[in-house]
Write a protein that holds these residues in place. Structure first.
Motif, PDB file in Angstrom:
ATOM      1  N   ALA A   1       3.699  10.509  -7.176  1.00 41.71           N
ATOM      2  CA  ALA A   1       4.422  10.960  -8.197  1.00 41.71           C
ATOM      3  C   ALA A   1       3.538  11.381  -9.229  1.00 41.71           C
ATOM      4  CB  ALA A   1       5.349   9.782  -8.564  1.00 41.71           C
ATOM      5  N   ASN A   2       2.413  10.710  -9.471  1.00 39.04           N
ATOM      6  CA  ASN A   2       1.661  11.057 -10.351  1.00 39.04           C
ATOM      7  C   ASN A   2       0.877  12.672 -10.318  1.00 39.04           C
ATOM      8  OD1 ASN A   2      -0.086  10.484 -13.409  1.00 39.04           O
ATOM      9  ND2 ASN A   2      -1.515  10.762 -11.425  1.00 39.04           N
ATOM     10  N   ASN A   3       0.530  12.716  -9.081  1.00 40.27           N
ATOM     11  CA  ASN A   3      -0.176  13.817  -8.681  1.00 40.27           C
ATOM     12  C   ASN A   3       0.884  15.143  -8.651  1.00 40.27           C
ATOM     13  OD1 ASN A   3      -2.769  15.078  -7.190  1.00 40.27           O
ATOM     14  ND2 ASN A   3      -1.073  15.961  -6.036  1.00 40.27           N
ATOM     15  N   ALA A   4       2.251  14.934  -8.417  1.00 41.68           N
ATOM     16  CA  ALA A   4       3.263  15.718  -8.310  1.00 41.68           C
ATOM     17  C   ALA A   4       3.449  16.335  -9.822  1.00 41.68           C
ATOM     18  CB  ALA A   4       4.285  15.030  -7.647  1.00 41.68           C
ATOM     19  N   ASN A   5       3.512  15.356 -10.677  1.00 45.26           N
ATOM     20  CA  ASN A   5       3.913  15.642 -12.277  1.00 45.26           C
ATOM     21  C   ASN A   5       2.561  16.340 -12.588  1.00 45.26           C
ATOM     22  OD1 ASN A   5       5.209  14.885 -15.009  1.00 45.26           O
ATOM     23  ND2 ASN A   5       3.079  14.254 -15.354  1.00 45.26           N
ATOM     24  N   ASN A   6       1.385  16.312 -12.278  1.00 42.74           N
ATOM     25  CA  ASN A   6       0.169  17.158 -12.570  1.00 42.74           C
ATOM     26  C   ASN A   6       0.492  18.569 -12.102  1.00 42.74           C
ATOM     27  OD1 ASN A   6      -1.062  15.177 -13.882  1.00 42.74           O
ATOM     28  ND2 ASN A   6      -2.400  14.550 -12.323  1.00 42.74           N
ATOM     29  N   LEU A   7       0.937  18.656 -10.761  1.00 45.14           N
ATOM     30  CA  LEU A   7       1.181  19.993 -10.263  1.00 45.14           C
ATOM     31  C   LEU A   7       2.233  20.797 -10.797  1.00 45.14           C
ATOM     32  CD1 LEU A   7      -0.043  21.578  -7.977  1.00 45.14           C
ATOM     33  CD2 LEU A   7       1.554  20.498  -6.375  1.00 45.14           C
ATOM     34  N   ALA A   8       3.256  19.930 -11.164  1.00 44.46           N
ATOM     35  CA  ALA A   8       4.491  20.659 -11.785  1.00 44.46           C
ATOM     36  C   ALA A   8       4.251  21.235 -13.161  1.00 44.46           C
ATOM     37  CB  ALA A   8       5.607  19.418 -11.749  1.00 44.46           C
ATOM     38  N   ASN A   9       3.223  20.476 -13.709  1.00 42.77           N
ATOM     39  CA  ASN A   9       2.867  20.876 -15.228  1.00 42.77           C
ATOM     40  C   ASN A   9       1.330  22.002 -14.839  1.00 42.77           C
ATOM     41  OD1 ASN A   9       4.464  19.729 -17.418  1.00 42.77           O
ATOM     42  ND2 ASN A   9       4.180  18.123 -15.959  1.00 42.77           N
TER      43      ASN A   9
ATOM     44  N   GLU B   1      -3.891  14.261   1.032  1.00 38.49           N
ATOM     45  CA  GLU B   1      -4.671  13.173   1.245  1.00 38.49           C
ATOM     46  C   GLU B   1      -3.802  11.796   1.020  1.00 38.49           C
ATOM     47  OE1 GLU B   1      -8.426  10.783  -0.780  1.00 38.49           O
ATOM     48  OE2 GLU B   1      -8.121  12.589  -1.235  1.00 38.49           O
ATOM     49  N   LEU B   2      -3.026  12.085   0.072  1.00 36.53           N
ATOM     50  CA  LEU B   2      -1.991  10.901  -0.232  1.00 36.53           C
ATOM     51  C   LEU B   2      -1.092  10.713   0.786  1.00 36.53           C
ATOM     52  CD1 LEU B   2      -1.614  11.158  -4.261  1.00 36.53           C
ATOM     53  CD2 LEU B   2      -2.615   9.421  -2.917  1.00 36.53           C
ATOM     54  N   SER B   3      -0.643  12.006   1.429  1.00 34.30           N
ATOM     55  CA  SER B   3       0.605  11.895   2.479  1.00 34.30           C
ATOM     56  C   SER B   3      -0.185  11.367   3.618  1.00 34.30           C
ATOM     57  CB  SER B   3       0.850  13.441   2.773  1.00 34.30           C
ATOM     58  OG  SER B   3       1.690  13.970   1.729  1.00 34.30           O
ATOM     59  N   ARG B   4      -1.550  11.433   3.866  1.00 31.88           N
ATOM     60  CA  ARG B   4      -2.093  10.803   5.322  1.00 31.88           C
ATOM     61  C   ARG B   4      -2.156   9.323   4.951  1.00 31.88           C
ATOM     62  NH1 ARG B   4      -6.646  15.683   6.037  1.00 31.88           N
ATOM     63  NH2 ARG B   4      -5.384  16.937   7.287  1.00 31.88           N
ATOM     64  N   LYS B   5      -2.552   8.782   3.797  1.00 37.19           N
ATOM     65  CA  LYS B   5      -2.711   7.378   3.320  1.00 37.19           C
ATOM     66  C   LYS B   5      -1.207   6.788   3.357  1.00 37.19           C
ATOM     67  CE  LYS B   5      -6.647   7.739   0.228  1.00 37.19           C
ATOM     68  NZ  LYS B   5      -6.985   7.337  -1.371  1.00 37.19           N
ATOM     69  N   TYR B   6      -0.188   7.585   3.116  1.00 38.88           N
ATOM     70  CA  TYR B   6       1.207   6.965   3.452  1.00 38.88           C
ATOM     71  C   TYR B   6       1.560   6.888   4.806  1.00 38.88           C
ATOM     72  CZ  TYR B   6       6.156   6.148   2.661  1.00 38.88           C
ATOM     73  OH  TYR B   6       7.352   5.633   2.843  1.00 38.88           O
ATOM     74  N   GLU B   7       1.034   7.805   5.575  1.00 37.79           N
ATOM     75  CA  GLU B   7       1.271   7.882   7.006  1.00 37.79           C
ATOM     76  C   GLU B   7       0.423   6.589   7.642  1.00 37.79           C
ATOM     77  OE1 GLU B   7       0.300  11.344   8.295  1.00 37.79           O
ATOM     78  OE2 GLU B   7       2.116  12.511   7.440  1.00 37.79           O
ATOM     79  N   MET B   8      -0.439   6.331   7.267  1.00 34.16           N
ATOM     80  CA  MET B   8      -1.249   5.085   7.547  1.00 34.16           C
ATOM     81  C   MET B   8      -0.628   3.911   7.448  1.00 34.16           C
ATOM     82  SD  MET B   8      -5.324   4.041   6.646  1.00 34.16           S
ATOM     83  CE  MET B   8      -4.590   3.639   5.092  1.00 34.16           C
ATOM     84  N   GLN B   9      -0.220   3.612   6.213  1.00 30.20           N
ATOM     85  CA  GLN B   9       0.439   2.653   5.715  1.00 30.20           C
ATOM     86  C   GLN B   9       1.736   2.389   6.575  1.00 30.20           C
ATOM     87  OE1 GLN B   9      -1.089   0.215   3.919  1.00 30.20           O
ATOM     88  NE2 GLN B   9      -2.494   1.594   3.117  1.00 30.20           N
TER      89      GLN B   9
ATOM     90  N   GLY C   1       0.813  -1.145   0.235  1.00 27.39           N
ATOM     91  CA  GLY C   1       0.020  -0.114   0.090  1.00 27.39           C
ATOM     92  C   GLY C   1       0.834   1.223   0.023  1.00 27.39           C
ATOM     93  N   ALA C   2       1.932   1.228   0.762  1.00 29.93           N
ATOM     94  CA  ALA C   2       2.782   2.406   0.878  1.00 29.93           C
ATOM     95  C   ALA C   2       3.472   2.641  -0.385  1.00 29.93           C
ATOM     96  CB  ALA C   2       4.002   2.204   2.008  1.00 29.93           C
ATOM     97  N   LYS C   3       4.083   1.577  -1.216  1.00 25.12           N
ATOM     98  CA  LYS C   3       4.834   1.635  -2.615  1.00 25.12           C
ATOM     99  C   LYS C   3       3.716   2.106  -3.571  1.00 25.12           C
ATOM    100  CE  LYS C   3       4.656  -1.468  -5.354  1.00 25.12           C
ATOM    101  NZ  LYS C   3       5.091  -2.832  -6.298  1.00 25.12           N
ATOM    102  N   GLU C   4       2.350   1.746  -3.697  1.00 25.18           N
ATOM    103  CA  GLU C   4       1.417   2.017  -4.283  1.00 25.18           C
ATOM    104  C   GLU C   4       1.194   3.692  -4.194  1.00 25.18           C
ATOM    105  OE1 GLU C   4       0.554   0.388  -7.030  1.00 25.18           O
ATOM    106  OE2 GLU C   4       2.037  -0.916  -6.560  1.00 25.18           O
ATOM    107  N   VAL C   5       0.982   4.090  -3.117  1.00 20.42           N
ATOM    108  CA  VAL C   5       0.551   5.688  -2.563  1.00 20.42           C
ATOM    109  C   VAL C   5       1.939   6.374  -2.899  1.00 20.42           C
ATOM    110  CG1 VAL C   5       0.301   7.086  -0.770  1.00 20.42           C
ATOM    111  CG2 VAL C   5      -0.876   4.997  -0.546  1.00 20.42           C
ATOM    112  N   MET C   6       2.965   5.859  -3.002  1.00 22.90           N
ATOM    113  CA  MET C   6       3.976   6.869  -3.500  1.00 22.90           C
ATOM    114  C   MET C   6       3.867   6.848  -4.973  1.00 22.90           C
ATOM    115  SD  MET C   6       7.317   5.287  -1.261  1.00 22.90           S
ATOM    116  CE  MET C   6       8.430   6.124  -2.241  1.00 22.90           C
ATOM    117  N   LEU C   7       3.577   5.734  -5.879  1.00 26.08           N
ATOM    118  CA  LEU C   7       3.450   5.840  -7.146  1.00 26.08           C
ATOM    119  C   LEU C   7       2.295   6.870  -7.708  1.00 26.08           C
ATOM    120  CD1 LEU C   7       3.647   2.165  -8.259  1.00 26.08           C
ATOM    121  CD2 LEU C   7       5.337   3.996  -8.738  1.00 26.08           C
TER     122      LEU C   7
END
Length: 247
Positions: free
Chosen positions: A20-28, A218-226, A11-17
């Motif tokens: 990364a996708n969300n960060a790419n959207n935000l960067a563009n 939201e994704l940061s909180r999911k990662y913390e939960m895992q 779960g933690a690995k998939e949240v990181m992916l």
């Protein structure tokens, strides 16, 4: 405890992916013509004897959001955007055809017409466009390229070429890992379409910055939960070892 540990690690690995996708959207968010990628999680059930009780999280990028971005008026003749459902064809570094909704076109020293990233703009025949020395370049609403040749009167317009404009089925379009939007491999190239071009304007990115920032939290909180689940699994294992040592 291995079940709990490995499921949490997955779960933690998939949240990181997903992050990364969300960060790419935000960067563009300020990249003209950028189309944000959707992201979703789904349950992946394990198959085989003894594995039926395990269900892992799987992050996927199911599609790209082709919702039009805001119109940004520039007044520059070589800034163009295609009206909704239409696309402009460009050539990728691999030599194949890709599509974009907007382009801030430039002229190279050799007169080649390219986008802001140096990718050749294609004409109706699918070939790169070359502009001879000219005093002025005009893009018509049908993609027609007209020029005033160097040394000619300002009212002597010459039709030179036409942009390759297409209207493919958006459901078939795919964005590759290189960021280019294409049709699936093996699909026939779309025919020239009767779509309108707006000159002197660019289409902005369709990324909603506020939404992307909320997703990041939201994704940061999911990662913390895992991570907490992994810590809990470690604590349970230690307690189990203590109980076994008492025997």
């Amino acid at each position: 405890m291995d079940r709990m540990l490995y499921i949490s690690m997955s779960g933690a690995k998939e949240v990181m992916l997903a992050q990364a996708n969300n960060a790419n959207n935000l960067a563009n968010a300020t990249t003209d013509g950028f189309k944000q990628d959707f992201n979703e999680f789904r349950a992946q059930h394990m198959q085989g004897p003894g594995w039926h009780t395990r269900t892992y999280a799987l992050d996927e990028r199911p599609a790209t959001d082709f919702t039009p971005g805001a119109v940004k008026v520039t007044g520059r003749e070589l800034d163009v955007m295609v009206q909704p459902n239409g696309f402009l064809a460009i050539q990728t570094p691999e030599g194949d055809e890709a599509f974009t909704r907007t382009a801030s076109m430039q002229l190279t020293a050799d007169g080649d017409l390219v986008d802001v990233n140096g990718h050749p703009i294609l004409n109706v025949g699918g070939a790169p466009i070359n502009i001879p020395p000219s005093r002025n370049i005009t893009i018509g609403d049908d993609g027609t390229i007209s020029i005033v040749p160097e040394g000619s009167p300002s009212n002597q317009l010459v039709v030179l070429d036409q942009l390759r404009l297409v209207e493919p089925d958006i459901k078939q379009l795919q964005k590759g890992l290189d960021g280019f939007i294409r049709l699936p491999q093996g699909e026939a190239p779309p025919q020239q379409a009767n779509v309108k071009v707006v000159s002197g304007a660019l289409e902005s990115s369709n990324v909603n910055t506020a939404e992307a920032l909320v997703n990041m939290i939201e994704l940061s909180r999911k990662y913390e939960m895992q991570v907490k689940m992994m810590s809990t699994a470690k604590t349970h294992a230690q307690k189990s070892d203590q109980l076994l040592s008492l025997r």
